[in-house]
Design a protein around this motif. Structure first.
Motif, PDB file in Angstrom:
ATOM      1  N   GLN A  27       0.816  -1.219   0.000  1.00  0.00           N
ATOM      2  CA  GLN A  27       0.000   0.000   0.000  1.00  0.00           C
ATOM      3  C   GLN A  27       0.849   1.269   0.000  1.00  0.00           C
ATOM      4  N   ILE A  28       2.010   1.224   0.627  1.00  0.00           N
ATOM      5  CA  ILE A  28       2.856   2.422   0.644  1.00  0.00           C
ATOM      6  C   ILE A  28       3.712   2.536  -0.611  1.00  0.00           C
ATOM      7  N   LYS A  29       3.651   1.529  -1.480  1.00  0.00           N
ATOM      8  CA  LYS A  29       4.426   1.541  -2.726  1.00  0.00           C
ATOM      9  C   LYS A  29       3.575   1.827  -3.965  1.00  0.00           C
TER      10      LYS A  29
ATOM     11  N   LEU B  85      -3.169   6.355  -8.153  1.00  0.00           N
ATOM     12  CA  LEU B  85      -4.160   6.171  -9.213  1.00  0.00           C
ATOM     13  C   LEU B  85      -4.615   4.719  -9.315  1.00  0.00           C
ATOM     14  N   ILE B  86      -3.741   3.788  -8.926  1.00  0.00           N
ATOM     15  CA  ILE B  86      -4.109   2.373  -8.941  1.00  0.00           C
ATOM     16  C   ILE B  86      -4.961   2.034  -7.730  1.00  0.00           C
ATOM     17  N   GLN B  87      -4.667   2.641  -6.597  1.00  0.00           N
ATOM     18  CA  GLN B  87      -5.426   2.357  -5.389  1.00  0.00           C
ATOM     19  C   GLN B  87      -6.808   3.012  -5.416  1.00  0.00           C
ATOM     20  N   ARG B  88      -6.963   4.124  -6.131  1.00  0.00           N
ATOM     21  CA  ARG B  88      -8.230   4.859  -6.124  1.00  0.00           C
ATOM     22  C   ARG B  88      -9.161   4.508  -7.272  1.00  0.00           C
ATOM     23  N   GLU B  89      -8.614   4.027  -8.393  1.00  0.00           N
ATOM     24  CA  GLU B  89      -9.415   3.812  -9.585  1.00  0.00           C
ATOM     25  C   GLU B  89      -9.178   2.422 -10.153  1.00  0.00           C
ATOM     26  N   SER B  90     -10.115   1.992 -11.008  1.00  0.00           N
ATOM     27  CA  SER B  90      -9.974   0.724 -11.718  1.00  0.00           C
ATOM     28  C   SER B  90      -9.505   1.005 -13.143  1.00  0.00           C
TER      29      SER B  90
ATOM     30  N   GLY C  94      11.408   4.240 -17.356  1.00  0.00           N
ATOM     31  CA  GLY C  94      11.529   5.623 -17.808  1.00  0.00           C
ATOM     32  C   GLY C  94      11.463   6.580 -16.644  1.00  0.00           C
ATOM     33  N   TYR C  95      12.453   7.431 -16.509  1.00  0.00           N
ATOM     34  CA  TYR C  95      12.477   8.417 -15.422  1.00  0.00           C
ATOM     35  C   TYR C  95      11.799   9.683 -15.927  1.00  0.00           C
ATOM     36  N   ASP C  96      10.546   9.882 -15.545  1.00  0.00           N
ATOM     37  CA  ASP C  96       9.731  10.965 -16.085  1.00  0.00           C
ATOM     38  C   ASP C  96       8.993  11.666 -14.954  1.00  0.00           C
ATOM     39  N   ARG C  97       9.548  12.771 -14.487  1.00  0.00           N
ATOM     40  CA  ARG C  97       8.927  13.530 -13.399  1.00  0.00           C
ATOM     41  C   ARG C  97       7.861  14.494 -13.910  1.00  0.00           C
ATOM     42  N   GLN C  98       7.615  14.503 -15.220  1.00  0.00           N
ATOM     43  CA  GLN C  98       6.520  15.304 -15.774  1.00  0.00           C
ATOM     44  C   GLN C  98       5.209  14.515 -15.787  1.00  0.00           C
ATOM     45  N   ALA C  99       5.274  13.216 -15.580  1.00  0.00           N
ATOM     46  CA  ALA C  99       4.073  12.398 -15.486  1.00  0.00           C
ATOM     47  C   ALA C  99       3.442  12.583 -14.101  1.00  0.00           C
ATOM     48  N   VAL C 100       2.342  11.867 -13.835  1.00  0.00           N
ATOM     49  CA  VAL C 100       1.610  12.034 -12.568  1.00  0.00           C
ATOM     50  C   VAL C 100       2.425  11.431 -11.431  1.00  0.00           C
ATOM     51  N   ILE C 101       2.812  12.273 -10.489  1.00  0.00           N
ATOM     52  CA  ILE C 101       3.621  11.836  -9.342  1.00  0.00           C
ATOM     53  C   ILE C 101       2.732  11.139  -8.324  1.00  0.00           C
ATOM     54  N   SER C 102       3.236  10.082  -7.751  1.00  0.00           N
ATOM     55  CA  SER C 102       2.457   9.306  -6.785  1.00  0.00           C
ATOM     56  C   SER C 102       2.165  10.104  -5.518  1.00  0.00           C
TER      57      SER C 102
ATOM     58  N   THR D 136       0.416  -8.031  -7.167  1.00  0.00           N
ATOM     59  CA  THR D 136       0.139  -8.656  -5.873  1.00  0.00           C
ATOM     60  C   THR D 136      -0.823  -7.806  -5.054  1.00  0.00           C
ATOM     61  N   TYR D 137      -0.657  -6.484  -5.104  1.00  0.00           N
ATOM     62  CA  TYR D 137      -1.599  -5.590  -4.416  1.00  0.00           C
ATOM     63  C   TYR D 137      -3.018  -5.794  -4.945  1.00  0.00           C
ATOM     64  N   LEU D 138      -3.179  -5.836  -6.263  1.00  0.00           N
ATOM     65  CA  LEU D 138      -4.505  -6.017  -6.843  1.00  0.00           C
ATOM     66  C   LEU D 138      -5.107  -7.351  -6.409  1.00  0.00           C
ATOM     67  N   ALA D 139      -4.304  -8.409  -6.413  1.00  0.00           N
ATOM     68  CA  ALA D 139      -4.810  -9.723  -6.006  1.00  0.00           C
ATOM     69  C   ALA D 139      -5.222  -9.728  -4.543  1.00  0.00           C
ATOM     70  N   MET D 140      -4.438  -9.074  -3.693  1.00  0.00           N
ATOM     71  CA  MET D 140      -4.733  -9.072  -2.258  1.00  0.00           C
ATOM     72  C   MET D 140      -5.925  -8.190  -1.917  1.00  0.00           C
ATOM     73  N   THR D 141      -6.287  -7.289  -2.804  1.00  0.00           N
ATOM     74  CA  THR D 141      -7.459  -6.429  -2.576  1.00  0.00           C
ATOM     75  C   THR D 141      -8.638  -6.857  -3.450  1.00  0.00           C
ATOM     76  N   ASN D 142      -8.578  -8.093  -3.938  1.00  0.00           N
ATOM     77  CA  ASN D 142      -9.678  -8.715  -4.679  1.00  0.00           C
ATOM     78  C   ASN D 142     -10.053  -7.963  -5.952  1.00  0.00           C
ATOM     79  N   LYS D 143      -9.024  -7.485  -6.633  1.00  0.00           N
ATOM     80  CA  LYS D 143      -9.216  -6.832  -7.924  1.00  0.00           C
ATOM     81  C   LYS D 143      -8.501  -7.647  -9.001  1.00  0.00           C
ATOM     82  N   PRO D 144      -8.927  -7.540 -10.250  1.00  0.00           N
ATOM     83  CA  PRO D 144      -8.268  -8.318 -11.318  1.00  0.00           C
ATOM     84  C   PRO D 144      -6.779  -7.984 -11.413  1.00  0.00           C
ATOM     85  N   ALA D 145      -5.935  -9.008 -11.324  1.00  0.00           N
ATOM     86  CA  ALA D 145      -4.486  -8.802 -11.365  1.00  0.00           C
ATOM     87  C   ALA D 145      -3.892  -9.141 -12.719  1.00  0.00           C
TER      88      ALA D 145
END
Length: 355
Positions: A39-41, A45-50, A59-67, A110-119
């Motif tokens: 959860q801390i990794k 956007l993955i934890q809030r949305e499907s 790719g090192y891209d700090r112009q993309a959406v930062i976690s 593994t996060y998706l599987a442990m939270t019962n979402k399609p992995a």
């Protein structure tokens, strides 16, 4: 355009590999600790949305959406992989390295599987070697036979809090220690696994004579309590092959009280360290992703390398402190004592070498 090749902006090219989730019930971390670690990794956007598909690339891209789960209150290793939205598909951009891209894809699946979402929506694409080298070649320091201290805890090891000079993804400062120039080098992003080996190669190219890596390892012996001892050594099991390097510390560090030594094992991902893996490596001492690649790179370049790490967790026995609660007050206090010991050992080793 960042260091990601334009082809990866098509969310799922044919080269993408399936990231299979790791069964939680067979892992060396207890299930609740493993989920907290994930959860801390995982990007917010993955934890809030499907999403219909998630594609992890290098790719090192700090112009993309930062976690939203990036670390705070630290100077280094604060940045997480970023995200780029393509409709209902998500491209996750991790710093270019085979181990890190694979590791982060396993984290997500593994996060998706442990939270019962399609992995089965998670794919990853190993980065081109040219991209991996180009990312590390952004490191540019003027050195001439210096000792470079790189890794964790540098805010407490370096002499000046306000002397950091920033480059793209890193910061450094220099000092003199017992007559020799020392470079303190920290990275804002992770230098996970094979990335760390390329960092050592780059430092050797720039003129470093020795590299000391300060970080954290997991213990494989059940009697070693986390955050009470240090680890060092000069040998690692890397991809089934034993690698040895010229140890900067010699026998000096192992002679100090509270410093444990033994054969290190290089593991490309914490997610792969299940009970079967532990049984296979039960006779070894420590595990982490970086020490083996760094030692092998130093050996190949003909420079010295040494590691001096806090033993942060134990895979063979469950203790209250593990990788999911590293910011707890007691853990931070214990580690501050160990960092001071690391500082003293490095200083005393430098003094002995200058005689």
């Amino acid at each position: 355009m960042s260091l990601v090749d334009a082809s990866v902006l098509t969310p799922c090219p044919a080269a993408a590999l399936l990231a299979s989730p790791i069964p939680a019930d067979g892992h060396t971390m207890a299930a609740d600790s493993l989920l907290r670690y994930l959860q801390i990794k995982v990007h917010h956007l993955i934890q809030r949305e499907s999403w219909n598909r998630i594609h992890v690339v290098g790719g090192y891209d700090r112009q993309a959406v930062i976690s939203g789960h990036e670390k705070t209150g630290k100077l280094f290793n604060v940045e997480r992989p970023t995200a780029e939205i393509h409709g209902r598909e998500l491209v996750i951009k991790a710093f270019p390295g085979n181990d890190y891209v694979h590791h982060y894809a396993l984290i997500i699946a593994t996060y998706l599987a442990m939270t019962n979402k399609p992995a089965d929506i998670v794919r990853y694409e190993l980065p081109d070697p040219v991209v991996c080298r180009a990312a590390v070649e952004l490191l540019d320091l003027d050195m001439d036979g210096d000792l470079v201290i790189v890794g964790w805890g540098l805010a407490h090891l370096a002499p000046a809090a306000d002397a950091w000079i920033y480059g793209p993804g890193y910061a450094w400062q220099q000092a003199r220690l017992h007559g020799r120039r020392v470079i303190y080098l920290g990275f804002l992003h992770s230098i996970w696994g094979d990335v760390a080996g390329r960092v050592v190669t780059r430092l050797a190219e720039l003129g470093a004579r020795d590299v000391v890596y300060v970080g954290k390892v997991g213990a494989l012996q059940p009697g070693v309590e986390p955050n009470t001892r240090l680890a060092t050594g000069n040998t690692s099991l890397l991809g089934g092959t034993t690698v040895t390097w010229h140890d900067f510390f010699g026998d000096f560090a192992t002679a100090q009280p509270g410093v444990h030594t033994g054969l290190h094992v290089t593991s490309p991902s914490i997610l792969l360290e299940n009970q079967g893996w532990l049984t296979e490596h039960a006779e070894h001492a420590f595990v982490d992703p970086e020490i083996g690649p760094m030692g092998a790179a130093a050996h190949h370049a003909g420079i010295g390398f040494g590691y001096l790490h806090v033993i942060s967790n134990n895979l063979a026995r469950h203790y209250p402190a593990d990788l999911s609660n590293e910011r707890g007050r007691d853990v931070v206090h214990r580690r501050s004592i160990l960092v001071e010991q690391i500082r003293n050992i490095i200083g005393n080793r430098m003094a002995a070498l200058s005689v």
